[in-house]
Design an enzyme around this catalytic site. Structure first.
Site, short mmCIF file in Angstrom:
data_model
loop_
_atom_site.label_atom_id
_atom_site.label_comp_id
_atom_site.label_asym_id
_atom_site.label_seq_id
_atom_site.Cartn_x
_atom_site.Cartn_y
_atom_site.Cartn_z
N ASN A 224 0.83 -1.20 0.00
CA ASN A 224 0.00 0.00 0.00
C ASN A 224 0.86 1.25 0.00
OD1 ASN A 224 0.43 0.99 2.84
ND2 ASN A 224 -0.34 -1.07 3.27
N ASP A 293 -4.30 -6.04 5.27
CA ASP A 293 -5.32 -6.87 5.92
C ASP A 293 -5.25 -8.32 5.45
OD1 ASP A 293 -6.43 -4.89 7.54
OD2 ASP A 293 -7.52 -4.05 5.82
N LYS A 303 9.44 -17.22 -9.46
CA LYS A 303 8.78 -16.09 -10.09
C LYS A 303 7.61 -16.57 -10.97
CE LYS A 303 9.73 -12.17 -13.04
NZ LYS A 303 10.61 -11.66 -14.06
N PRO A 319 -3.28 -11.36 10.85
CA PRO A 319 -3.70 -11.08 12.22
C PRO A 319 -3.77 -9.57 12.44
CG PRO A 319 -1.43 -11.88 12.16
CD PRO A 319 -1.97 -12.00 10.77
N ASP A 320 -4.65 -9.14 13.34
CA ASP A 320 -4.76 -7.72 13.66
C ASP A 320 -3.81 -7.44 14.83
OD1 ASP A 320 -5.63 -5.18 14.72
OD2 ASP A 320 -7.36 -5.41 13.40
N ILE A 321 -2.73 -6.75 14.55
CA ILE A 321 -1.66 -6.58 15.54
C ILE A 321 -2.14 -5.75 16.73
CG2 ILE A 321 0.69 -5.71 15.90
CD1 ILE A 321 1.10 -6.08 12.83
N PHE A 339 -4.89 4.01 14.80
CA PHE A 339 -5.23 4.99 13.77
C PHE A 339 -6.36 4.46 12.91
CE2 PHE A 339 -1.32 6.52 15.22
CZ PHE A 339 -1.28 7.87 14.91
N LYS A 357 -14.45 1.68 15.68
CA LYS A 357 -13.19 0.93 15.50
C LYS A 357 -12.42 0.84 16.82
CE LYS A 357 -11.34 1.01 11.54
NZ LYS A 357 -10.74 1.40 10.29
N LYS A 361 -11.62 -2.85 18.58
CA LYS A 361 -10.25 -3.35 18.71
C LYS A 361 -9.72 -3.25 20.14
CE LYS A 361 -8.85 -2.55 13.94
NZ LYS A 361 -7.68 -2.78 13.11
#
Ligand code: C5P
Length: 424
Positions: A224, A293, A303, A319-321, A339, A357, A361
């Site tokens: 990203n 995500d 390759k 995983p959501d850290i 954030f 959010k 979390k």
């Protein structure tokens, strides 16, 4: 810090913080050495105890007697001076100092310091001390601009050495430009700021920053646009606030901030491992990373060749850290600041999405920003809506470094308030 950056209004209170502080003033051989006499006078007026160390070059400009009279202490000049070593050895002097200020700092002294030389008392002391170091460079403008001097400045800054000045203006050599020693009051104010205990003094802070890269094959990845700027600015601001900072960084094109331990990672799984290790027992986490995500379920070992018209890649959830850190047992859990980058309109909708959010979390605080033209991911500026249980604040649009300082101050305030409420 540049000379012109001192906030005039803050000087008086900042200088008040020098009372009773122990300062070693190193004077090196430049024409600005005479201004160091005024510096000693000001430091003493502010209540600091000052011990002066002169290099051989400095003595050519000012006599040690001047500094002895002003500081009320014997001036140290030689590394191998039996009498002085008996009274206060150079190691003891290095330990005694709460800060070492070198003013003026010549190009030669900066070079010796950058190289780690210990060939006279002052350079040895700078190497031996664990106290913060502040340099006030003074030299001819061309010497200051020289790539060698600038490389030394960067090396020293990366090690956490702070700078006051140089200022611009007429120089003793008849030239005009950046290179003159900053005014004594500017240097004193910079020293006071350096010695002021920040709101995160003694605390351990972890910051995640940048994107993650999820490999498709050995040369391609899913990623990203995160630049890492906000996270790096937070790490720098937290270090300035007195914290021991670990920065867990995805791949970015930024230099690590001075005085910060940086752990470089690539994937979300690597970031998770490094973050959990650093965050266990830490006091505060800023989760500024844009963690992917999803990751390709089966990255190829070779390759990928193009053949079929369509290519299907199966992705699996990462995983959501931040969620995992927030779920750590209370005694090991840092105060968690996350954030939220949202494309919804600013205002109530943004706050509602962010608060949802935050709760989902288990985060203590969330900083939400709207991503759009000129704001967010790759931008220099940002604006934040900050929310915590029972409160919130809007941080107006500003460069990310300014915003980072405000957010660090806010997080420190909430962290201390939460701990006070818990009776910790
Ligand atoms: O759910 P969303 O990605 O919008 O949440 C953003 C927040 O969660 C950020 O603080 C980000 O660093 C953190 N996060 C994380 N691990 C993930 C995804 C997001 O720590 N896998």
């Amino acid at each position: 810090m540049l000379a012109g950056m001192t906030e005039a209004g803050g000087n008086r209170t900042a200088v008040a913080g020098l009372a009773g502080r122990r300062v070693v003033l190193g004077v090196t051989g430049g024409i600005a050495a005479y201004k160091a006499a005024d510096l000693v006078r000001r430091l003493r007026e502010a209540g600091a105890a000052v011990r002066v160390v002169m290099t051989a070059g400095a003595e050519r400009f000012v006599t040690p007697l001047t500094f002895q009279a002003l500081s009320g202490e014997p001036v140290r000049r030689e590394l191998f001076d039996a009498a002085a070593e008996a009274a206060m050895g150079h190691i003891e002097l290095a330990r005694w100092a709460e800060a070492v200020l070198v003013a003026p700092a010549t190009a030669d002294f900066m070079a010796r310091l950058a190289a780690g030389l210990a060939d006279d008392l002052l350079s040895t002391l700078c190497l031996a001390t664990e106290a913060p170091l502040l340099l006030a460079p003074a030299m001819n403008r061309a010497m200051w601009a020289h790539p060698a001097t600038q490389a030394n400045r960067r090396t020293l800054a990366a090690r956490g050495v702070r700078f006051a000045g140089p200022a611009e203006g007429a120089q003793a050599c008849g030239e005009t430009g950046p290179g003159r020693m900053a005014d004594p009051e500017v240097i004193v104010a910079a020293l006071a700021r350096l010695l002021a205990p920040g709101p995160l003094a003694g605390l351990a802070v972890v910051v995640t920053a940048g994107p993650t890269r999820e490999p498709l094959d050995p040369v391609r990845y899913v990623g990203n646009r995160s630049s890492g700027r906000m996270g790096y600015a937070l790490a720098e601001a937290a270090a300035e606030a007195g914290a021991r900072v670990t920065l867990v960084s995805g791949p970015v094109a930024l230099d690590p901030p001075p005085g910060v331990r940086t752990v470089r990672v690539e994937t979300a799984l690597e970031m998770r491992e490094a973050t959990l290790e650093a965050a266990r027992g830490a006091d505060l986490l800023f989760a500024a990373a844009a963690v992917a995500d999803y990751r390709p379920a089966r990255p190829r070992g070779e390759k990928l060749r193009k053949s079929a018209e369509r290519l299907r890649v199966e992705l699996v959830r990462n995983p959501d850290i931040v969620r995992e850190v927030a779920a750590l047992p209370l005694d090991k859990r840092p105060f968690v600041v996350g954030f939220a980058a949202e494309t919804v309109a600013a205002g109530e909708a943004l706050r509602a999405a962010a608060e949802a959010k935050r709760r989902a979390k288990g985060m203590d605080m969330i900083a939400a920003n709207r991503v759009g033209p000129g704001l967010g991911f790759e931008a220099e500026d940002n604006a934040l809506e900050v929310l915590w249980a029972g409160g919130g604040a809007s941080l107006a649009r500003a460069p990310k470094r300014v915003l980072a300082r405000r957010l660090v101050a806010l997080a420190a305030e909430r962290l201390h308030a939460t701990r006070a409420a818990q009776g910790a």
